[in-house]
Design an enzyme around this catalytic site. Structure first.
Site, PDB file in Angstrom:
ATOM      1  N   PRO A 192      -0.709 -22.286  -4.241  1.00  0.00           N
ATOM      2  CG  PRO A 192       1.673 -22.102  -4.276  1.00  0.00           C
ATOM      3  CD  PRO A 192       0.354 -21.497  -3.774  1.00  0.00           C
ATOM      4  CB  ALA A 220       2.752 -30.730  -5.138  1.00  0.00           C
ATOM      5  CD  GLN A 262       5.053 -21.875  -5.895  1.00  0.00           C
ATOM      6  OE1 GLN A 262       4.997 -23.148  -5.926  1.00  0.00           O
ATOM      7  NE2 GLN A 262       4.994 -20.933  -4.831  1.00  0.00           N
ATOM      8  CB  CYS A 300       8.573 -26.791  -1.559  1.00  0.00           C
ATOM      9  SG  CYS A 300       8.213 -28.540  -1.724  1.00  0.00           S
ATOM     10  N   GLY A 352      -0.854 -19.981   6.169  1.00  0.00           N
ATOM     11  CA  GLY A 352      -0.908 -21.055   7.364  1.00  0.00           C
ATOM     12  C   GLY A 352      -1.840 -20.926   8.307  1.00  0.00           C
ATOM     13  N   GLY A 361      -4.570 -22.639   1.455  1.00  0.00           N
ATOM     14  CA  GLY A 361      -4.302 -24.033   0.908  1.00  0.00           C
ATOM     15  C   GLY A 361      -5.364 -25.111   1.079  1.00  0.00           C
ATOM     16  NE  ARG A 362      -2.340 -27.985   5.182  1.00  0.00           N
ATOM     17  CZ  ARG A 362      -1.731 -28.319   6.057  1.00  0.00           C
ATOM     18  NH1 ARG A 362      -1.529 -29.700   6.738  1.00  0.00           N
ATOM     19  NH2 ARG A 362      -1.169 -27.445   6.890  1.00  0.00           N
TER      20      ARG A 362
END
Length: 326
Positions: free
Chosen positions: A16, A18, A70, A100, A199, A222-223
């Protein structure tokens, strides 16, 4: 694989994020091989109050399922009410954000701020687990400024968390420094519910390394997936012992246009222009001429002009590839 009662195609999940994890992004990740995708953070207060923008963030597409929603918030009662509402939506599990580090989230006592108040964190988790008719999981960090998992996690398990996703950094680190994969391994060794590692997974080799080194049940990316929705499929290929296939130039081009078309169908020209620009920044990364292309794209606001720039950029790349092949 089986995960909290769900049958998933792979143990590689789309995180997730933002402002990133839109339905278009999630669907492209699912098409790229993600076993599970997550919405971006949803405000429990906004959901309970029926805020238009919050409800828009809850939108999911049938093709992206299974999908996790989430929630973030600090009030157990509100989080429970939000979990009950979310359970009626076309989603498959409810995840609680306790990781977060953003100030606007922490100021509410939510996100990683909950790791500084374990009784409240446990109360929030219990409220969600009891009110939801779907599995309730949690995403968290190592602790406020150090590794405090042995104190943080057990109360959350007692409260009903069915899985734990660990972003192996502290709140103080935010997204800087190096993720501590050894902490993921330690948690996976004693935690009685599935552990998802998160991570510093930037490629499929990293995803496989995390699985092997930590013995976690799943890896959240994620990224590393921004502009590369195929990372999930490549990781799954490695896991299965299949040959890894890199996305061709034509596939990159098609993916960018599909992203834009999805954004257009979901939110109109203005939203599509915003996401088209975002997608262009991601998908052009590492390609010849990307810097000039991104500079020009940043200056444009009209969707039609952005699409023209995209076509011209990929036409030039295709022509260059043809010259090199000759």
């Amino acid at each position: 694989m089986q995960f909290v009662g769900l049958s998933l195609q792979s143990p590689f999940f789309a995180a997730p994020m933002a402002g990133v994890s839109s339905p278009a992004f999630r669907l492209m990740a699912k098409r790229g091989g993600a076993g599970l995708v997550y919405t971006e953070m949803i405000s429990a207060v906004g959901l309970v109050r029926g805020h238009k923008k919050t409800l828009e963030l809850c939108l999911t597409l049938p093709e992206e399922r299974p999908v996790a929603l989430q929630l973030f918030g600090a009030d157990p009662e509100v989080m429970g009410r939000a979990a009950a509402l979310a359970s009626q939506m076309p989603v498959d599990l409810i995840d609680v954000n306790m990781g977060c580090p953003a100030r606007k989230v922490r100021r509410q006592g939510a996100g990683s701020a909950l790791l500084e108040d374990i009784p409240r964190a446990a109360a929030v988790m219990a409220a969600v687990a009891q009110a939801a008719s779907l599995p309730a999981t949690v995403k968290l960090r190592l602790g406020p400024s150090g590794d405090d998992l042995e104190r943080i996690v057990p109360p959350l398990l007692t409260a009903g968390a069915k899985a734990v996703c660990l972003h192996a950094r502290t709140t103080r680190q935010a997204f800087a420094g190096q993720a501590d994969w050894s902490a993921i391994a330690r948690l996976a060794d004693w935690c009685p519910v599935p552990v998802i590692g998160n991570g510093d997974v930037r490629g499929e080799q990293d995803a496989m390394a995390m699985l092997r080194q930590t013995n976690c049940q799943a890896v959240m990316i994620g990224r590393g997936a921004m502009g590369d929705p195929w990372i999930f499929g490549r990781a799954a290929d490695l896991l299965a012992g299949r040959a890894v296939q890199r996305a061709s130039l034509a596939q990159r081009r098609q993916s960018l246009l599909q992203h834009t078309e999805l954004a257009l169908s979901l939110g109109g020209d203005k939203l599509a222009a915003h996401f088209a620009k975002q997608f262009m920044m991601w998908h052009a990364k590492g390609l010849p001429g990307a810097a000039d292309f991104r500079r020009l794209a940043c200056q444009e606001r009209e969707l039609s002009r952005l699409l023209t720039l995209c076509e011209e950029f990929f036409d030039q790349l295709a022509a260059r590839q043809g010259e090199q092949a000759a």
